[in-house]
Design an enzyme around this catalytic site. Structure first.
Site, PDB file in Angstrom:
ATOM      1  N   ASP A  14       0.812  -1.226   0.000  1.00 38.93           N
ATOM      2  CA  ASP A  14       0.000   0.000   0.000  1.00 38.93           C
ATOM      3  C   ASP A  14       0.840   1.268   0.000  1.00 38.93           C
ATOM      4  O   ASP A  14       0.436   2.299   0.531  1.00 38.93           O
ATOM      5  CB  ASP A  14      -0.963   0.035   1.207  1.00 38.93           C
ATOM      6  CG  ASP A  14      -1.801  -1.211   1.277  1.00 38.93           C
ATOM      7  OD1 ASP A  14      -2.290  -1.636   0.227  1.00 38.93           O
ATOM      8  OD2 ASP A  14      -1.952  -1.771   2.379  1.00 38.93           O
ATOM      9  N   GLU A  15       2.008   1.212  -0.597  1.00 33.71           N
ATOM     10  CA  GLU A  15       2.879   2.396  -0.648  1.00 33.71           C
ATOM     11  C   GLU A  15       2.472   3.345  -1.768  1.00 33.71           C
ATOM     12  O   GLU A  15       3.017   4.442  -1.871  1.00 33.71           O
ATOM     13  CB  GLU A  15       4.352   1.986  -0.863  1.00 33.71           C
ATOM     14  CG  GLU A  15       4.960   1.142   0.241  1.00 33.71           C
ATOM     15  CD  GLU A  15       4.851  -0.348  -0.051  1.00 33.71           C
ATOM     16  OE1 GLU A  15       4.115  -0.721  -1.000  1.00 33.71           O
ATOM     17  OE2 GLU A  15       5.476  -1.140   0.660  1.00 33.71           O
ATOM     18  N   LYS A  17       2.214   2.004  -5.081  1.00 40.39           N
ATOM     19  CA  LYS A  17       2.907   1.479  -6.266  1.00 40.39           C
ATOM     20  C   LYS A  17       2.032   1.563  -7.509  1.00 40.39           C
ATOM     21  O   LYS A  17       2.520   1.835  -8.596  1.00 40.39           O
ATOM     22  CB  LYS A  17       3.316   0.012  -6.046  1.00 40.39           C
ATOM     23  CG  LYS A  17       4.334  -0.183  -4.952  1.00 40.39           C
ATOM     24  CD  LYS A  17       4.727  -1.637  -4.813  1.00 40.39           C
ATOM     25  CE  LYS A  17       3.592  -2.540  -4.373  1.00 40.39           C
ATOM     26  NZ  LYS A  17       3.079  -2.275  -3.021  1.00 40.39           N
ATOM     27  N   GLY A  41      -4.136  -4.768  -4.118  1.00 36.90           N
ATOM     28  CA  GLY A  41      -5.182  -3.851  -4.547  1.00 36.90           C
ATOM     29  C   GLY A  41      -4.511  -2.586  -4.988  1.00 36.90           C
ATOM     30  O   GLY A  41      -3.959  -1.867  -4.180  1.00 36.90           O
ATOM     31  N   HIS A  42      -4.471  -2.339  -6.271  1.00 34.10           N
ATOM     32  CA  HIS A  42      -3.818  -1.140  -6.766  1.00 34.10           C
ATOM     33  C   HIS A  42      -4.877  -0.124  -7.185  1.00 34.10           C
ATOM     34  O   HIS A  42      -5.641  -0.367  -8.106  1.00 34.10           O
ATOM     35  CB  HIS A  42      -2.892  -1.481  -7.937  1.00 34.10           C
ATOM     36  CG  HIS A  42      -1.663  -2.203  -7.496  1.00 34.10           C
ATOM     37  ND1 HIS A  42      -0.791  -2.811  -8.347  1.00 34.10           N
ATOM     38  CD2 HIS A  42      -1.153  -2.397  -6.260  1.00 34.10           C
ATOM     39  CE1 HIS A  42       0.199  -3.357  -7.654  1.00 34.10           C
ATOM     40  NE2 HIS A  42      -0.010  -3.120  -6.387  1.00 34.10           N
ATOM     41  N   GLN A 183       2.466  -6.074  -2.817  1.00 37.17           N
ATOM     42  CA  GLN A 183       2.857  -6.057  -1.392  1.00 37.17           C
ATOM     43  C   GLN A 183       4.185  -5.296  -1.203  1.00 37.17           C
ATOM     44  O   GLN A 183       4.560  -4.513  -2.058  1.00 37.17           O
ATOM     45  CB  GLN A 183       2.944  -7.472  -0.809  1.00 37.17           C
ATOM     46  CG  GLN A 183       1.598  -8.180  -0.696  1.00 37.17           C
ATOM     47  CD  GLN A 183       1.192  -8.931  -1.937  1.00 37.17           C
ATOM     48  OE1 GLN A 183       1.988  -9.621  -2.545  1.00 37.17           O
ATOM     49  NE2 GLN A 183      -0.047  -8.808  -2.342  1.00 37.17           N
ATOM     50  N   THR A 198       3.220 -12.216   3.616  1.00 34.44           N
ATOM     51  CA  THR A 198       2.467 -12.896   2.567  1.00 34.44           C
ATOM     52  C   THR A 198       3.277 -14.126   2.163  1.00 34.44           C
ATOM     53  O   THR A 198       4.323 -14.419   2.758  1.00 34.44           O
ATOM     54  CB  THR A 198       2.159 -11.943   1.392  1.00 34.44           C
ATOM     55  OG1 THR A 198       1.213 -12.591   0.532  1.00 34.44           O
ATOM     56  CG2 THR A 198       3.411 -11.546   0.615  1.00 34.44           C
ATOM     57  N   THR A 260      -9.772  -5.346   1.149  1.00 35.29           N
ATOM     58  CA  THR A 260     -10.655  -5.832   2.217  1.00 35.29           C
ATOM     59  C   THR A 260     -11.463  -4.714   2.881  1.00 35.29           C
ATOM     60  O   THR A 260     -12.369  -4.993   3.660  1.00 35.29           O
ATOM     61  CB  THR A 260      -9.813  -6.515   3.314  1.00 35.29           C
ATOM     62  OG1 THR A 260      -8.861  -5.560   3.783  1.00 35.29           O
ATOM     63  CG2 THR A 260      -9.099  -7.737   2.791  1.00 35.29           C
ATOM     64  N   LYS A 290       2.573  10.163  -1.170  1.00 36.30           N
ATOM     65  CA  LYS A 290       1.605  10.710  -0.197  1.00 36.30           C
ATOM     66  C   LYS A 290       2.196  11.765   0.730  1.00 36.30           C
ATOM     67  O   LYS A 290       1.792  11.878   1.886  1.00 36.30           O
ATOM     68  CB  LYS A 290       0.966   9.564   0.588  1.00 36.30           C
ATOM     69  CG  LYS A 290       0.068   8.695  -0.288  1.00 36.30           C
ATOM     70  CD  LYS A 290      -0.758   7.730   0.513  1.00 36.30           C
ATOM     71  CE  LYS A 290      -2.218   7.783   0.151  1.00 36.30           C
ATOM     72  NZ  LYS A 290      -3.038   6.831   0.850  1.00 36.30           N
ATOM     73  N   ASP A 292       1.678  14.823   0.540  1.00 37.03           N
ATOM     74  CA  ASP A 292       0.600  15.792   0.785  1.00 37.03           C
ATOM     75  C   ASP A 292      -0.210  15.465   2.041  1.00 37.03           C
ATOM     76  O   ASP A 292      -0.753  16.355   2.676  1.00 37.03           O
ATOM     77  CB  ASP A 292      -0.339  15.832  -0.430  1.00 37.03           C
ATOM     78  CG  ASP A 292      -0.855  14.442  -0.787  1.00 37.03           C
ATOM     79  OD1 ASP A 292      -0.021  13.558  -1.053  1.00 37.03           O
ATOM     80  OD2 ASP A 292      -2.084  14.235  -0.777  1.00 37.03           O
ATOM     81  N   VAL A 373       2.435  13.886  -4.705  1.00 38.61           N
ATOM     82  CA  VAL A 373       1.687  14.790  -3.825  1.00 38.61           C
ATOM     83  C   VAL A 373       0.171  14.664  -4.008  1.00 38.61           C
ATOM     84  O   VAL A 373      -0.579  15.559  -3.635  1.00 38.61           O
ATOM     85  CB  VAL A 373       2.137  16.264  -4.015  1.00 38.61           C
ATOM     86  CG1 VAL A 373       3.549  16.479  -3.508  1.00 38.61           C
ATOM     87  CG2 VAL A 373       2.021  16.703  -5.478  1.00 38.61           C
ATOM     88  N   GLY A 374      -0.264  13.551  -4.572  1.00 41.53           N
ATOM     89  CA  GLY A 374      -1.700  13.329  -4.739  1.00 41.53           C
ATOM     90  C   GLY A 374      -1.927  12.125  -5.623  1.00 41.53           C
ATOM     91  O   GLY A 374      -1.005  11.631  -6.266  1.00 41.53           O
TER      92      GLY A 374
END
Ligand code: IMP
Length: 395
Positions: A14-15, A17, A41-42, A183, A198, A260, A290, A292, A373-374
């Site tokens: 969840d970085e 990517k 989940g992208h 991941q 994982t 999830t 992220k 921002d 930044v967004g």
């Protein structure tokens, strides 16, 4: 300039990517996923429209690109077909010409999903059957895509090929390839916080095993790190914030699982962890995402050590016992109040935001090449082009 780029998560997934892959895909010819399954989940945002992809590489939204699902993945045929249908309903072209599934990937069966739900609750898995499918693969009792399509009249059939031959031939033809990791390093089965991980290799070695290419074919390793940390599921998290600041970051950063829907656990940036990820992956440069979200905080902390009993630890450890019983040692930096989501150049960021990025760069000893930044493609600041693709079309 790089010809082939690997995009690897430096934290717990969840970085961001997906956004970066989507951004880089513009200049790539091929986008190839090498690990995991629909646990990922992208979330991509283009022209205000949000698309969440779980299995299909994030390059699918660009016209004329080849998207590969490598042998290192586990594939749930129902989820894949559903994802194809959803994209088609949204006007995205998905055909056997732009989506290719490896015949050697493994199939997630109903029983794997059942088992994941029943037995792996304590690990906080995504309950999609990922672990049990990889377990069967290792036990030599798994079902490969090729075997599955030979036995079933599946709508998957036309998409299945020998992707190992294909990707090597594309690389030989000088095509620009983006290797898409799912991941993050700390969720890697070998290099993460085992057993809270994982069941695949999310680190750069997974590119070679999960697609069948040699290591020298990876020209540039981009490590993607969020300007703070998040984690879904169980497991140690030394910089976790269980206070109002954590809640604020969760709300502003919309930190709820895209697979999830679970609220993500939030914490400060952990320089020890990311330095370790930089080492394990041979990271050439960092994409910091992220930034921002941190606007409006008086003080921002970076973890630069762990206090364990009376000792100060300076190197990250995957020893869960130590991580669970350590106090983070922080360096505090002044925050910035300005909204930075419209900033187009790094040197137009508030001084304190620039200082924060520079300090991370110093601590990790790896240059930052992109700051995000967004969520939109145009909210991306490029600091160093040499780690990215040449924007000229490939020959
Ligand atoms: P599994 O991959 O479903 O077996 O879950 C194992 C662990 O990895 C759990 O803590 C999950 O929450 C986490 N996980 C799996 N995929 C992702 C992802 O794409 N982003 C963040 N966490 C993930």
């Amino acid at each position: 300039m790089a010809k082939n780029i690997a995009v690897i998560g430096m934290q717990f997934g969840d970085e961001g990517k997906g956004k970066i892959i989507d951004f880089l895909a513009e200049d790539a010819d091929v986008i190839a996923r090498f690990n995991g399954g629909n646990n990922a989940g992208h979330t991509l945002k283009v022209n205000d429209k949000e698309t969440i992809l779980h299995l299909i590489p994030s390059g699918i939204l660009h016209k004329g690109k080849i998207n590969i699902i490598g042998n290192g993945l586990v594939v749930d045929p129902n989820v894949l077909m559903e994802e194809i249908e959803n994209l088609r309903n949204n006007g995205v072209k998905v055909t056997p010409d732009n989506l290719i599934v490896s015949e050697n990937a493994h199939i997630i069966l109903e029983k794997h999903i059942r088992e994941d739900k029943e037995k792996n609750k304590h690990l906080g898995t995504t309950a999609r059957g990922i672990g049990p499918a990889y377990t069967d693969k290792a036990a030599r009792s798994g079902v490969r895509v090729i075997d599955y399509i030979n036995k079933n009249k599946s709508p998957l059939n036309p998409f299945v090929k020998n992707t190992t031959l294909m990707i090597n031939s594309l690389i030989d033809k000088n095509k620009k390839v983006l290797f898409e990791g799912a991941q993050g390093t700390l969720l890697d089965i070998d290099h993460g916080t085992y057993p809270y991980v994982t069941s695949s290799n999310a680190t750069v070695g997974g590119v070679c095993t999960g697609l069948g290419i040699g290591p020298k074919k990876v020209d540039s390793v981009l490590g993607v790190a969020k300007a703070y940390t998040s984690r879904v599921g169980s497991g140690p998290f030394p910089t976790e914030l269980k206070d109002r600041t954590g809640e604020k970051i969760r709300e502003i950063g919309k930190e709820f699982g895209s697979t999830t829907g679970r609220p993500r656990r939030i914490g400060w940036f952990d320089a020890l962890m990311c330095k370790y990820s930089g080492m394990v992956n041979g990271t050439d440069s960092i994409v910091l995402t992220k930034l921002d979200v941190l606007s409006g905080l008086e003080q921002i902390k970076i973890c630069v050590g762990y206090k364990h009993n009376t000792k100060i630890i300076k190197d990250f450890t995957t020893n869960v016992g130590i991580l669970e019983n350590s106090e983070p040692v922080y360096e505090e930096l002044n925050g910035w109040m300005e909204d930075i989501s419209d900033v187009k150049k790094f040197d137009e960021l508030p001084q304190n935001a620039q200082k924060y990025v520079k300090r991370i760069e110093e601590l990790l000893e790896v240059p930052v090449c992109i700051v995000s930044v967004g969520p939109e493609r145009n909210q991306t600041l490029i600091l160093k082009k040499e780690f990215l693709f040449d924007s000229k079309p490939s020959k």
